[in-house]
Design an enzyme around this catalytic site. Structure first.
Site, short mmCIF file in Angstrom:
data_model
loop_
_atom_site.label_atom_id
_atom_site.label_comp_id
_atom_site.label_asym_id
_atom_site.label_seq_id
_atom_site.Cartn_x
_atom_site.Cartn_y
_atom_site.Cartn_z
N ASP A 107 -8.08 -5.18 0.15
CA ASP A 107 -8.62 -6.03 -0.91
C ASP A 107 -8.25 -7.49 -0.77
O ASP A 107 -8.77 -8.34 -1.50
CB ASP A 107 -8.12 -5.52 -2.27
N HIS A 118 0.85 -1.18 0.00
CA HIS A 118 0.00 0.00 0.00
C HIS A 118 0.88 1.23 0.00
O HIS A 118 1.95 1.21 0.61
CB HIS A 118 -0.90 0.00 1.25
N1 ACO Z 1 4.07 -7.73 -4.70
C1 ACO Z 1 5.42 -7.74 -4.84
N2 ACO Z 1 6.21 -6.65 -4.65
C2 ACO Z 1 5.61 -5.50 -4.32
C3 ACO Z 1 4.20 -5.41 -4.16
C4 ACO Z 1 3.43 -6.58 -4.36
N3 ACO Z 1 2.09 -6.55 -4.23
N4 ACO Z 1 3.87 -4.13 -3.84
C5 ACO Z 1 5.02 -3.45 -3.78
N5 ACO Z 1 6.08 -4.26 -4.08
C6 ACO Z 1 7.51 -3.90 -4.07
C7 ACO Z 1 7.87 -3.11 -5.32
O1 ACO Z 1 8.32 -3.95 -6.36
C8 ACO Z 1 8.98 -2.21 -4.80
O2 ACO Z 1 10.15 -3.00 -4.67
P1 ACO Z 1 11.61 -2.34 -4.92
O3 ACO Z 1 11.78 -1.34 -3.81
O4 ACO Z 1 12.55 -3.49 -4.87
O5 ACO Z 1 11.55 -1.69 -6.27
C9 ACO Z 1 8.52 -1.87 -3.37
O6 ACO Z 1 7.72 -3.00 -2.98
C10 ACO Z 1 7.71 -0.58 -3.28
O7 ACO Z 1 6.60 -0.70 -4.18
P2 ACO Z 1 6.03 0.51 -5.07
O8 ACO Z 1 5.35 -0.06 -6.27
O9 ACO Z 1 7.12 1.52 -5.29
O10 ACO Z 1 4.98 1.13 -4.07
P3 ACO Z 1 3.80 2.11 -4.47
O11 ACO Z 1 3.49 2.84 -3.23
O12 ACO Z 1 4.12 2.91 -5.69
O13 ACO Z 1 2.59 1.12 -4.87
C11 ACO Z 1 0.75 -0.35 -4.68
C12 ACO Z 1 1.59 0.74 -3.99
C13 ACO Z 1 0.31 0.14 -6.08
C14 ACO Z 1 -0.51 -0.59 -3.85
C15 ACO Z 1 1.59 -1.65 -4.79
O14 ACO Z 1 1.93 -2.11 -3.50
C16 ACO Z 1 0.87 -2.75 -5.57
O15 ACO Z 1 0.94 -2.78 -6.80
N6 ACO Z 1 0.13 -3.68 -4.85
C17 ACO Z 1 -0.65 -4.69 -5.52
C18 ACO Z 1 -1.97 -4.10 -6.00
C19 ACO Z 1 -2.93 -3.82 -4.86
O16 ACO Z 1 -3.15 -4.66 -4.01
N7 ACO Z 1 -3.55 -2.62 -4.92
C20 ACO Z 1 -4.58 -2.23 -3.94
C21 ACO Z 1 -4.08 -1.15 -3.02
S1 ACO Z 1 -5.32 -0.77 -1.83
C22 ACO Z 1 -6.40 0.20 -2.67
O17 ACO Z 1 -6.08 0.97 -3.51
C23 ACO Z 1 -7.78 0.08 -2.35
#
Ligand code: ACO
Length: 429
Positions: free
Chosen positions: A364, A307
């Site tokens: 979610d 998140h």
């Molecule tokens: N699975 C694996 N790795 C992940 C995940 C995941 N679900 N989420 C984040 N990471 C990793 C990224 O690859 C990144 O790694 P790095 O530092 O080695 O590059 C690090 O964790 C940070 O992730 P970001 O994508 O930079 O974080 P951001 O804040 O931009 O994204 C997000 C947040 C979009 C929610 C992301 O965690 C994600 O895609 N999750 C899966 C989708 C999801 O569940 N979305 C619902 C969110 S809740 C809502 O909106 C209602």
């Protein structure tokens, strides 16, 4: 004395005001920085940028806390009705009994949707995703209520638009499902409460009278409360931006729905179940998928994990996980997806990759399993989210409008060509 920060740049010192919120959060006010120094700030994805002061929702991502208007999400989910929470978000205080009755009655009296909206829906193929149908039909309401084109009409008219939205979204949401199924639509029953009415419109058929199960209606009430607002997330920010151009509230909410649809935002609930089904079909090897999620060369991510603001458990996920066990037990549902989800959560929470990045299950991760138990198909999961989020979007829009905020218009750091002469077509390589 109020706090100030100094910026040293190019031999000059610029003083910047520091603002403090009621929960001691601090913010640097850079609104005059460009005029003073020529500098803009750059923060792609708004990772560290506050777009507005707001008194609606407080969230502490480090501690995993969430409050609507000062009330904890745990207490509201346990004790309140969704309409009470909607009133709280939109109007700022919990309603008195009279206020709640008036709000509820107003909504019940506006649940019917103009039959021409049904004609518009008939133009959509059954293959249309219900979120696309929902946003289009909500946008179309601006044509049926042209007064809404001016969001600065008197407060009673704005309240009527709010009532209409709260009343008609469940009707249109249920219709979007009927469109997908190719079944005739049901009309609302104003004798029923908000959640029961929606369930009946979803599941009744000409051949089958749906009986409301209070366990199902209560679970839905709780899920809607948990989704009702989440401060400046992707769809709330969209709502504020669209609204800042003084667009009709119907088009503003349609914008919020479209933003929510994406799998990185509200669409994650559908994506989680699809992921769990994929893991189950592949023999249930959870470790294999955790490895895939960790592999930088593999686009696979654990949906429902991570998140932007929570660096701790999403408090909504805690409540939903518990409620998931309760609902499945009460309904006598044995869903193998729940076992896979729990295994996946356990493996990920012990894995260094997820631990070091503070990636926890979000709202979610378990909500889809409850929706499945309630009989709601996965294409409708994000529609359910929209149903819950509607009062939050309205509250965010209303706050922005009442504060007379200016049009949302970010700046950019231009990285393209500098001026160059036009090249006639015959001279182009
Ligand atoms: N699975 C694996 N790795 C992940 C995940 C995941 N679900 N989420 C984040 N990471 C990793 C990224 O690859 C990144 O790694 P790095 O530092 O080695 O590059 C690090 O964790 C940070 O992730 P970001 O994508 O930079 O974080 P951001 O804040 O931009 O994204 C997000 C947040 C979009 C929610 C992301 O965690 C994600 O895609 N999750 C899966 C989708 C999801 O569940 N979305 C619902 C969110 S809740 C809502 O909106 C209602």
């Amino acid at each position: 004395m109020s706090k100030r920060a100094e910026l040293h740049f190019d031999g000059n010192v610029y003083e910047l005001p520091v603002l403090e919120g009621t929960e001691n959060e601090i913010a640097l006010d850079i609104s005059k920085l460009r005029a003073q120094s020529g500098l803009i700030t750059l923060d792609v994805g708004f990772k560290n940028t506050g777009s507005t002061p707001s008194a609606i929702t407080f969230l502490n991502g480090e501690k995993g806390e969430l409050r609507y208007r000062g009330y904890s999400i745990e207490e509201l989910a346990d004790k309140a009705s969704f309409l009470e929470v909607a009133y709280l978000l939109i109007y700022g205080e919990l309603p008195t009994e009279d206020q709640l009755t008036k709000f509820d009655t107003g909504i019940r009296n506006h649940t019917l949707v103009h039959s021409d909206v049904l004609e518009i829906m008939r133009g959509f193929p059954a293959s249309a995703h219900p979120m696309g149908v929902l946003s289009s039909l909500i946008c179309s309401l601006s044509a049926f209520y042209p007064n809404s084109l001016d969001p600065y009409r008197p407060a009673e008219e704005v309240d009527l638009t709010i009532t209409r939205l709260m009343a008609k979204l469940p009707t249109i949401a249920a219709w979007s499902y009927k469109n997908e199924m190719g079944h005739p639509v049901n009309y609302p029953d104003n004798n029923l409460d908000y959640c029961s009415n929606f369930l009946k419109m979803m599941f009744s058929l000409p051949t089958y009278e749906y009986e409301i199960d209070p366990v199902v209606a209560d679970a839905l009430n709780k899920l809607l409360i948990l989704h009702a607002d989440h401060e400046q997330n992707c769809s709330a920010a969209t709502v504020r931006i669209v609204g800042s151009a003084h667009s009709s509230l119907y088009t503003v909410i349609a914008g919020g729905i479209n933003s929510l649809w994406g799998p990185l935002h509200g669409g994650a609930n559908q994506a989680v179940i699809e992921m769990l089904e994929m893991i189950a079909a592949d023999g249930g090897d959870v470790d294999k998928y955790v490895l895939k999620a960790k592999d930088r060369d593999d686009p696979f991510r654990l949906m429902g994990f991570g998140h932007r603001v929570y660096r701790n458990f999403d408090p909504r996920a805690r409540i939903i996980k518990k409620s998931c066990d309760d609902v499945l037990e009460k309904l006598g549902v044995d869903d193998p997806m729940l076992e896979i989800a729990k295994k996946l959560e356990q493996v990920a929470l012990e894995d260094e990759y997820f631990v070091s990045r503070k990636l926890y299950p979000n709202v979610d991760f378990y909500s889809g399993i409850i929706y499945r138990a309630l009989g709601i198909p996965k294409e409708m999961f994000t529609v359910m989210f929209a149903l819950g989020r509607l009062p939050g979007w309205i509250a965010q829009w209303k706050e922005m409008r009442e504060a007379n905020q200016p049009i949302g218009r970010p700046r950019q750091l231009y990285t393209g060509y500098t001026l160059r002469p036009y090249v006639p077509i015959e001279e182009r390589a």
